[in-house]
Design a protein around this motif. Structure first.
Motif, PDB file in Angstrom:
ATOM      1  N   MET A   1     -13.954   5.735 -37.806  1.00  0.00           N
ATOM      2  CA  MET A   1     -14.116   4.850 -38.876  1.00  0.00           C
ATOM      3  C   MET A   1     -13.812   3.293 -38.529  1.00  0.00           C
ATOM      4  N   HIS A   2     -14.599   2.331 -39.076  1.00  0.00           N
ATOM      5  CA  HIS A   2     -14.628   0.983 -38.522  1.00  0.00           C
ATOM      6  C   HIS A   2     -14.098   0.204 -39.927  1.00  0.00           C
ATOM      7  N   THR A   3     -13.194  -0.691 -39.730  1.00  0.00           N
ATOM      8  CA  THR A   3     -12.662  -1.411 -40.888  1.00  0.00           C
ATOM      9  C   THR A   3     -12.618  -2.935 -40.413  1.00  0.00           C
ATOM     10  N   LEU A   4     -13.003  -3.581 -41.277  1.00  0.00           N
ATOM     11  CA  LEU A   4     -13.253  -4.951 -41.208  1.00  0.00           C
ATOM     12  C   LEU A   4     -12.370  -5.598 -42.522  1.00  0.00           C
ATOM     13  N   GLY A   5     -11.779  -6.741 -42.274  1.00  0.00           N
ATOM     14  CA  GLY A   5     -11.231  -7.571 -43.515  1.00  0.00           C
ATOM     15  C   GLY A   5     -11.916  -8.823 -43.559  1.00  0.00           C
ATOM     16  N   PHE A   6     -12.019  -9.264 -44.802  1.00  0.00           N
ATOM     17  CA  PHE A   6     -12.450 -10.649 -45.292  1.00  0.00           C
ATOM     18  C   PHE A   6     -11.224 -11.456 -45.932  1.00  0.00           C
ATOM     19  N   ALA A   7     -11.502 -12.625 -46.046  1.00  0.00           N
ATOM     20  CA  ALA A   7     -10.588 -13.439 -46.610  1.00  0.00           C
ATOM     21  C   ALA A   7     -10.576 -13.332 -48.215  1.00  0.00           C
ATOM     22  N   ALA A   8      -9.416 -13.313 -49.108  1.00  0.00           N
ATOM     23  CA  ALA A   8      -9.608 -13.125 -50.301  1.00  0.00           C
ATOM     24  C   ALA A   8     -10.684 -13.930 -51.005  1.00  0.00           C
ATOM     25  N   HIS A   9     -10.631 -15.199 -50.469  1.00  0.00           N
ATOM     26  CA  HIS A   9     -11.509 -16.214 -51.318  1.00  0.00           C
ATOM     27  C   HIS A   9     -13.013 -15.993 -51.046  1.00  0.00           C
ATOM     28  N   ASP A  10     -13.096 -15.155 -50.093  1.00  0.00           N
ATOM     29  CA  ASP A  10     -14.638 -14.893 -49.219  1.00  0.00           C
ATOM     30  C   ASP A  10     -15.250 -13.746 -50.390  1.00  0.00           C
ATOM     31  N   VAL A  11     -16.039 -14.299 -51.720  1.00  0.00           N
ATOM     32  CA  VAL A  11     -16.363 -13.167 -52.466  1.00  0.00           C
ATOM     33  C   VAL A  11     -17.748 -12.491 -52.053  1.00  0.00           C
ATOM     34  N   LEU A  12     -17.902 -11.529 -51.747  1.00  0.00           N
ATOM     35  CA  LEU A  12     -18.838 -10.635 -51.073  1.00  0.00           C
ATOM     36  C   LEU A  12     -19.528  -9.922 -52.221  1.00  0.00           C
ATOM     37  N   LEU A  13     -18.647  -9.328 -53.057  1.00  0.00           N
ATOM     38  CA  LEU A  13     -19.178  -8.259 -54.181  1.00  0.00           C
ATOM     39  C   LEU A  13     -19.041  -8.976 -55.556  1.00  0.00           C
ATOM     40  N   ARG A  14     -19.863  -8.816 -56.381  1.00  0.00           N
ATOM     41  CA  ARG A  14     -19.697  -9.301 -57.879  1.00  0.00           C
ATOM     42  C   ARG A  14     -18.635  -8.532 -58.598  1.00  0.00           C
ATOM     43  N   SER A  15     -18.047  -7.456 -58.327  1.00  0.00           N
ATOM     44  CA  SER A  15     -16.993  -6.837 -59.111  1.00  0.00           C
ATOM     45  C   SER A  15     -15.734  -7.422 -58.553  1.00  0.00           C
ATOM     46  N   ARG A  16     -14.662  -7.120 -59.577  1.00  0.00           N
ATOM     47  CA  ARG A  16     -13.108  -7.475 -59.298  1.00  0.00           C
ATOM     48  C   ARG A  16     -12.602  -5.990 -59.393  1.00  0.00           C
ATOM     49  N   THR A  17     -13.413  -5.036 -59.441  1.00  0.00           N
ATOM     50  CA  THR A  17     -12.740  -3.537 -59.045  1.00  0.00           C
ATOM     51  C   THR A  17     -13.126  -2.849 -58.002  1.00  0.00           C
ATOM     52  N   PRO A  18     -12.796  -2.102 -57.372  1.00  0.00           N
ATOM     53  CA  PRO A  18     -13.173  -1.245 -56.366  1.00  0.00           C
ATOM     54  C   PRO A  18     -14.747  -0.774 -56.603  1.00  0.00           C
ATOM     55  N   VAL A  19     -15.575  -0.727 -55.518  1.00  0.00           N
ATOM     56  CA  VAL A  19     -16.820  -0.179 -55.874  1.00  0.00           C
ATOM     57  C   VAL A  19     -17.321   0.641 -54.386  1.00  0.00           C
ATOM     58  N   VAL A  20     -18.291   1.164 -54.845  1.00  0.00           N
ATOM     59  CA  VAL A  20     -18.858   2.274 -53.461  1.00  0.00           C
ATOM     60  C   VAL A  20     -19.973   1.286 -53.268  1.00  0.00           C
ATOM     61  N   VAL A  21     -20.374   0.759 -51.987  1.00  0.00           N
ATOM     62  CA  VAL A  21     -21.503   0.099 -51.521  1.00  0.00           C
ATOM     63  C   VAL A  21     -22.343   0.677 -50.793  1.00  0.00           C
ATOM     64  N   ALA A  22     -23.701   0.876 -51.139  1.00  0.00           N
ATOM     65  CA  ALA A  22     -24.724   1.246 -50.395  1.00  0.00           C
ATOM     66  C   ALA A  22     -25.045   0.633 -48.982  1.00  0.00           C
ATOM     67  N   VAL A  23     -24.740   1.350 -47.858  1.00  0.00           N
ATOM     68  CA  VAL A  23     -24.991   0.429 -46.736  1.00  0.00           C
ATOM     69  C   VAL A  23     -26.197   1.062 -45.906  1.00  0.00           C
ATOM     70  N   ASP A  24     -27.147   0.251 -45.626  1.00  0.00           N
ATOM     71  CA  ASP A  24     -28.255   0.409 -44.835  1.00  0.00           C
ATOM     72  C   ASP A  24     -28.000   0.398 -43.303  1.00  0.00           C
ATOM     73  N   ALA A  25     -28.785   0.658 -42.401  1.00  0.00           N
ATOM     74  CA  ALA A  25     -28.580   1.010 -41.167  1.00  0.00           C
ATOM     75  C   ALA A  25     -28.288  -0.324 -40.519  1.00  0.00           C
ATOM     76  N   LEU A  26     -28.851  -1.549 -41.054  1.00  0.00           N
ATOM     77  CA  LEU A  26     -28.293  -2.835 -40.396  1.00  0.00           C
ATOM     78  C   LEU A  26     -26.846  -3.027 -40.691  1.00  0.00           C
ATOM     79  N   VAL A  27     -26.551  -2.975 -42.004  1.00  0.00           N
ATOM     80  CA  VAL A  27     -25.155  -3.141 -42.510  1.00  0.00           C
ATOM     81  C   VAL A  27     -24.023  -2.360 -41.578  1.00  0.00           C
ATOM     82  N   ARG A  28     -24.371  -0.972 -41.478  1.00  0.00           N
ATOM     83  CA  ARG A  28     -23.854  -0.254 -40.619  1.00  0.00           C
ATOM     84  C   ARG A  28     -23.679  -0.543 -39.184  1.00  0.00           C
ATOM     85  N   GLU A  29     -24.830  -1.035 -38.516  1.00  0.00           N
ATOM     86  CA  GLU A  29     -24.478  -1.482 -37.150  1.00  0.00           C
ATOM     87  C   GLU A  29     -23.710  -2.798 -37.062  1.00  0.00           C
TER      88      GLU A  29
END
Length: 154
Positions: A1-29
């Motif tokens: 398993m690979h884990t990454l963290g981003f700063a709280a102010h770095d908004v990556l997703l539109r949701s404020r609640t937990p979501v499941v993200v579809a990860v394509d091959a590029l994102v996985r790599e």
């Protein structure tokens, strides 16, 4: 398993609640590459910038647990959720609710679109995924919150 963290102010997703993200091959790599400890800082910044862009465009679905409508499946689900520490097999569940394993498997696939083991994993992970913070999988597959003190053990 690979884990990454981003700063709280770095908004990556539109949701404020937990979501499941579809990860394509590029994102996985990109996730794998960014989690390399020996990655030079400048290269890591560039890879993370691409990863941010890709995650902002990714399909995200709300993290929810399906609720069974079938009475037999409701009964089976209750037997499991009453004590998640006990590893209930599909065979045990099927016997307890009076159906065949095949019927139970069909019920899970029809109602939830997943197998019994997939559903059980979701049920075990869901409460922790809904909370803020970082969690890790420990011995026996249980999920633990890492200690605040890095010298402590979980």
């Amino acid at each position: 398993m690979h884990t990454l963290g981003f700063a709280a102010h770095d908004v990556l997703l539109r949701s404020r609640t937990p979501v499941v993200v579809a990860v394509d091959a590029l994102v996985r790599e990109l996730i794998i590459a960014c989690s390399e400890r020996s990655l030079p800082e400048q290269e890591a910044r560039r890879l993370r910038a691409v990863l941010r862009d890709r995650l902002r465009r990714a399909l995200a679905e709300p993290l929810t647990l399906p609720t069974p409508t079938n009475s037999l499946l409701r009964q089976a689900c209750s037997l499991v959720t009453d004590d998640l520490r006990k590893p209930r097999t599909a065979a045990w569940l099927a016997r307890r609710i009076g159906v065949s394993e095949r019927t139970l498997a069909r019920l899970f696939r029809t109602e939830f679109g997943m197998t019994y083991p997939q559903w059980r994993t979701s049920v075990r992970v869901f409460p922790w995924a809904r909370h803020r913070g970082t969690y890790r999988i420990g011995p026996g597959g249980w999920i633990h919150k890492p200690p605040d003190d890095p010298n402590e053990t979980a």
